[in-house]
Design a protein around this motif. Structure first.
Motif, mmCIF file in Angstrom:
data_model
loop_
_atom_site.group_PDB
_atom_site.id
_atom_site.type_symbol
_atom_site.label_atom_id
_atom_site.label_comp_id
_atom_site.label_asym_id
_atom_site.label_seq_id
_atom_site.Cartn_x
_atom_site.Cartn_y
_atom_site.Cartn_z
ATOM 1 N N SER A 100 0.852 -1.583 -0.099
ATOM 2 C CA SER A 100 0.099 -0.039 0.000
ATOM 3 C C SER A 100 0.692 1.293 0.022
ATOM 4 O O SER A 100 0.778 2.028 -0.792
ATOM 5 N N PHE A 101 1.978 1.368 0.759
ATOM 6 C CA PHE A 101 2.790 2.465 0.847
ATOM 7 C C PHE A 101 3.448 2.587 -0.503
ATOM 8 O O PHE A 101 3.615 3.703 -0.944
ATOM 9 N N ALA A 102 3.958 1.364 -0.988
ATOM 10 C CA ALA A 102 4.822 1.451 -2.214
ATOM 11 C C ALA A 102 3.801 1.845 -3.541
ATOM 12 O O ALA A 102 4.401 2.953 -4.452
ATOM 13 N N ALA A 103 2.825 1.491 -3.416
ATOM 14 C CA ALA A 103 1.723 1.809 -4.646
ATOM 15 C C ALA A 103 1.337 3.412 -4.416
ATOM 16 O O ALA A 103 1.530 4.036 -5.391
ATOM 17 N N LEU A 119 3.228 5.729 -3.124
ATOM 18 C CA LEU A 119 4.569 6.555 -3.415
ATOM 19 C C LEU A 119 4.599 6.573 -4.793
ATOM 20 O O LEU A 119 5.363 7.628 -5.183
ATOM 21 N N ALA A 120 4.678 5.379 -5.642
ATOM 22 C CA ALA A 120 4.934 5.326 -6.863
ATOM 23 C C ALA A 120 3.873 5.948 -7.618
ATOM 24 O O ALA A 120 4.458 6.723 -8.559
ATOM 25 N N GLY A 121 2.646 6.176 -7.298
ATOM 26 C CA GLY A 121 1.745 6.983 -8.015
ATOM 27 C C GLY A 121 1.958 8.350 -7.934
ATOM 28 O O GLY A 121 1.984 9.166 -9.012
ATOM 29 N N ARG A 122 2.145 8.645 -6.739
ATOM 30 C CA ARG A 122 2.835 10.305 -6.494
ATOM 31 C C ARG A 122 3.743 10.566 -7.093
ATOM 32 O O ARG A 122 3.944 11.544 -8.080
ATOM 33 N N GLU A 123 4.809 9.923 -7.158
ATOM 34 C CA GLU A 123 6.066 10.424 -7.720
ATOM 35 C C GLU A 123 6.014 9.965 -9.206
ATOM 36 O O GLU A 123 6.419 10.845 -9.857
ATOM 37 N N ALA A 124 5.325 9.195 -9.683
ATOM 38 C CA ALA A 124 5.504 9.056 -11.250
ATOM 39 C C ALA A 124 4.629 10.387 -11.796
ATOM 40 O O ALA A 124 5.010 10.794 -12.880
ATOM 41 N N ALA A 162 10.606 7.094 -11.801
ATOM 42 C CA ALA A 162 10.271 7.292 -10.532
ATOM 43 C C ALA A 162 9.487 6.126 -9.849
ATOM 44 O O ALA A 162 9.594 5.872 -8.743
ATOM 45 N N ALA A 163 8.778 5.495 -10.692
ATOM 46 C CA ALA A 163 7.823 4.376 -10.038
ATOM 47 C C ALA A 163 8.668 3.156 -9.852
ATOM 48 O O ALA A 163 8.545 2.422 -8.617
ATOM 49 N N ALA A 164 9.600 3.074 -10.674
ATOM 50 C CA ALA A 164 10.555 1.858 -10.547
ATOM 51 C C ALA A 164 11.247 1.879 -9.124
ATOM 52 O O ALA A 164 11.564 0.999 -8.404
ATOM 53 N N LEU A 165 11.850 3.204 -8.880
ATOM 54 C CA LEU A 165 12.428 3.427 -7.435
ATOM 55 C C LEU A 165 11.506 3.291 -6.283
ATOM 56 O O LEU A 165 12.218 2.662 -5.392
ATOM 57 N N ALA A 166 10.437 3.718 -6.526
ATOM 58 C CA ALA A 166 9.404 3.546 -5.477
ATOM 59 C C ALA A 166 9.248 1.986 -5.165
ATOM 60 O O ALA A 166 9.062 1.602 -4.057
ATOM 61 N N PHE A 167 8.950 1.239 -6.174
ATOM 62 C CA PHE A 167 8.711 -0.218 -5.927
ATOM 63 C C PHE A 167 10.042 -0.951 -5.562
ATOM 64 O O PHE A 167 9.756 -1.795 -4.514
ATOM 65 N N THR A 177 -3.033 11.546 -14.652
ATOM 66 C CA THR A 177 -3.368 10.458 -13.693
ATOM 67 C C THR A 177 -2.529 9.351 -13.733
ATOM 68 O O THR A 177 -2.113 8.782 -14.835
ATOM 69 N N ALA A 178 -1.824 8.875 -12.507
ATOM 70 C CA ALA A 178 -0.866 7.989 -12.414
ATOM 71 C C ALA A 178 -1.173 6.913 -11.539
ATOM 72 O O ALA A 178 -1.794 7.187 -10.308
ATOM 73 N N THR A 179 -1.659 5.680 -12.122
ATOM 74 C CA THR A 179 -2.051 4.585 -11.291
ATOM 75 C C THR A 179 -1.082 3.552 -11.222
ATOM 76 O O THR A 179 -0.362 3.023 -12.101
ATOM 77 N N ALA A 180 -0.855 3.225 -9.840
ATOM 78 C CA ALA A 180 0.201 2.228 -9.739
ATOM 79 C C ALA A 180 -0.531 1.034 -9.296
ATOM 80 O O ALA A 180 -1.330 1.262 -8.463
ATOM 81 N N THR A 181 -0.010 -0.227 -9.634
ATOM 82 C CA THR A 181 -0.551 -1.686 -9.580
ATOM 83 C C THR A 181 0.336 -2.318 -8.854
ATOM 84 O O THR A 181 1.301 -2.505 -9.545
ATOM 85 N N ILE A 182 0.040 -3.180 -7.757
ATOM 86 C CA ILE A 182 0.934 -3.925 -7.330
ATOM 87 C C ILE A 182 0.218 -5.441 -7.108
ATOM 88 O O ILE A 182 -0.778 -5.373 -6.317
#
Length: 127
Positions: free
Chosen positions: A24-27, A29-34, A54-59, A87-92
């Motif tokens: 949850s934290f990673a998603a 952070l990744a969405g916000r930073e991307a 940016a997303a890869a670093l957060a993941f 809109t940036a959507t991160a999925t894990i």
């Protein structure tokens, strides 16, 4: 003996909840930073590359190298016009810990965590 029977499931529950919380934290952070990396880029080609990096670093910070992705979308064309919404959507896909393969084939052994962030391009950005 009773303590051991109660301690093992409780330990597993703590491990599983901790892994889902980390996702949850990673998603988030990744969405916000991307999104932030995308809107501060000079061109759209550079923007997509920066958002992915940016997303890869957060993941990677939370050890989610596999099963993680980010998608960036815009509310119009071009994406980097002033006051555009990006809109940036991160999925894990979180694999639950210690689930054997024979059980994973028949029971859900993953949890999908998704976070969406909307970032606005600066109104003084050059088109």
């Amino acid at each position: 003996m009773l303590g051991l029977l109660l301690l093992l499931p409780l330990t597993y529950l703590v491990l599983a909840v901790a892994r889902v919380q980390a996702a949850s934290f990673a998603a988030s952070l990744a969405g916000r930073e991307a999104g932030r990396a995308f809107v501060t880029a000079g061109s759209e080609g550079e923007a997509h590359a920066r958002a992915g990096a940016a997303a890869a670093l957060a993941f990677a910070d939370f050890a989610f190298d596999r099963g993680a992705s980010v998608a960036v979308g815009c509310d119009g064309s071009p994406c980097l016009r002033p006051r555009a919404a990006v809109t940036a959507t991160a999925t894990i896909e979180v694999q639950l810990p210690l689930v054997p393969d024979f059980l994973a084939a028949h029971l859900p052994a993953t949890v999908t965590i998704r976070s969406t962030s909307v970032v606005t391009v600066d109104r003084f950005a050059a088109p």
